[in-house]
Write a protein that holds these residues in place. Structure first.
Motif, short mmCIF file in Angstrom:
data_model
loop_
_atom_site.label_atom_id
_atom_site.label_comp_id
_atom_site.label_asym_id
_atom_site.label_seq_id
_atom_site.Cartn_x
_atom_site.Cartn_y
_atom_site.Cartn_z
N ILE A 1 0.84 -1.19 0.00
CA ILE A 1 0.00 0.00 0.00
C ILE A 1 0.88 1.25 0.00
CG2 ILE A 1 -1.66 1.36 1.34
CD1 ILE A 1 -2.76 -1.28 2.43
N ASN B 1 -9.85 1.29 4.66
CA ASN B 1 -10.21 0.34 3.60
C ASN B 1 -11.00 -0.87 4.10
OD1 ASN B 1 -8.30 -1.29 4.84
ND2 ASN B 1 -6.76 -1.05 3.24
N THR C 1 -1.09 7.78 -1.00
CA THR C 1 -2.33 7.82 -1.78
C THR C 1 -3.47 7.02 -1.16
OG1 THR C 1 -1.65 5.94 -3.15
CG2 THR C 1 -1.05 8.14 -3.93
N GLU C 2 -3.16 6.16 -0.20
CA GLU C 2 -4.20 5.32 0.41
C GLU C 2 -4.01 5.24 1.91
OE1 GLU C 2 -5.86 0.69 0.34
OE2 GLU C 2 -4.46 1.38 -1.21
N ASP C 3 -5.09 5.45 2.64
CA ASP C 3 -5.08 5.32 4.10
C ASP C 3 -5.61 3.93 4.45
OD1 ASP C 3 -5.41 5.42 6.82
OD2 ASP C 3 -6.39 7.38 6.85
#
Length: 319
Positions: free
Chosen positions: A198, A208, A202-204
């Motif tokens: 990951i 998710n 750009t992604e927490d």
């Protein structure tokens, strides 16, 4: 002999290469000609006295132990009269520990029953000196967390010295590993065995809806409070560099709920060193080295570690 000496806390420039007295082994000690060492976040924290509590161990105003470096590899060049485990010419690696340091020097003396053992075959001095910090830390905390085959573990800062070791050792134990790093280190973390990677920019991962038995923070950049909803009902938040908030949460989670915090300080011992040697010899783990610096570039090596963007380990070569 040459050694890296620091007489005040601060930026890497406090480190000076100086001539110091070469040690002489006592009857139960071996004298090692150091071939390689490494720069770890532990070294840089002592150099900066950050956190401040380090000053209570190593001097409030100035450092008591003025030669840093805990991990080394090298050749035994002299032995004490009562030494039986080693002989002159043996190639060894190990840890001096925080009570001694002294590995950033051309020669060190250490007791024969200290955390030292013979080097594994077909591995360089630089690799074997660099691997101890990350692998020993990973083994310590994964054991405390009781990692099991099939567990889902997320490793935050998976590309660093500790994180890269956690990824590899967790895979060795049969876990499903998700690594968190920047996009430039995707291929690197994948090459270590991570099942998923990951990009934290750009992604927490906390949003998710994926649950993990273990979330391992290898650099102290996240917290239990931020991650707790990403843990399973009885999941563990593991940190080898926990902040004050996590220690406070550790107290109340020890009484309330099934989610727990695992933290503390890892220590090196011969059992773990022997396990690391076996993992290296059986190729269960590799030693990623971002860069190798000669001893006279110790300041640049410290800046590299201070940047927080190294990939794997930083080695120091003495030869």
């Amino acid at each position: 002999m040459k050694a890296v000496v620091y007489k005040e806390y601060g930026a890497p420039e406090v480190l000076k290469i100086q001539e110091v007295v070469k040690p002489t082994p006592k009857e139960n000690e071996v004298l090692i000609k150091v071939k390689a060492s490494t720069v770890t976040t532990g070294d840089t924290r002592f150099r900066k006295a950050d956190p401040f509590a380090i000053r209570f161990f190593n001097g409030i105003i100035k450092p008591k132990k003025q030669i840093l470096g805990m991990f080394f590899s090298g050749d035994i060049v002299a032995i004490g009269t009562k030494v039986t485990k080693f002989k002159i010419g043996d190639k060894i690696f190990g840890s001096t520990g925080m009570s001694i340091f002294n590995a950033w020097a051309e020669f060190i003396c250490i007791k024969e029953d200290a955390t030292i053992t013979s080097m594994p075959v077909k591995i360089t001095y630089e690799e074997v000196a660099s691997v101890i910090f990350g692998a020993s830390t990973a083994l310590h905390f994964l054991k405390k967390a009781n990692l099991k085959k099939g567990d889902n573990i997320l490793v935050y800062a998976a590309s660093g010295a500790v994180g890269s070791a956690v990824v590899q050792i967790a895979k060795y134990y049969g876990a499903n590993v998700t690594g968190v790093c920047s996009s430039k280190n995707f291929k690197f973390v994948k090459s270590l065995g991570a099942d998923k990677v990951i990009d934290y920019t750009t992604e927490d991962f906390t949003k998710n809806d994926v649950k993990y038995e273990i979330i391992y923070d290898s650099i102290g950049k996240i917290s239990y409070k931020k991650c707790k909803n990403s843990l399973t009902h009885s999941g563990l938040f593991v940190s080898n560099n926990a902040g004050l908030g996590d220690y406070l949460n550790l107290i109340w989670t020890s009484f309330l709920g099934k989610r727990k915090i695992v933290t503390g300080v890892s220590s090196d011992n011969l059992e773990k060193l022997t396990q690391i040697k076996k993992l290296l010899e059986t190729k269960k783990i590799t030693v990623p080295i971002d860069k190798t610096y000669p001893l006279d570039q110790i300041i640049q090596a410290n800046y590299h570690v201070d940047s927080g963007h190294k990939k794997g380990n930083i080695a120091i070569s003495f030869h």
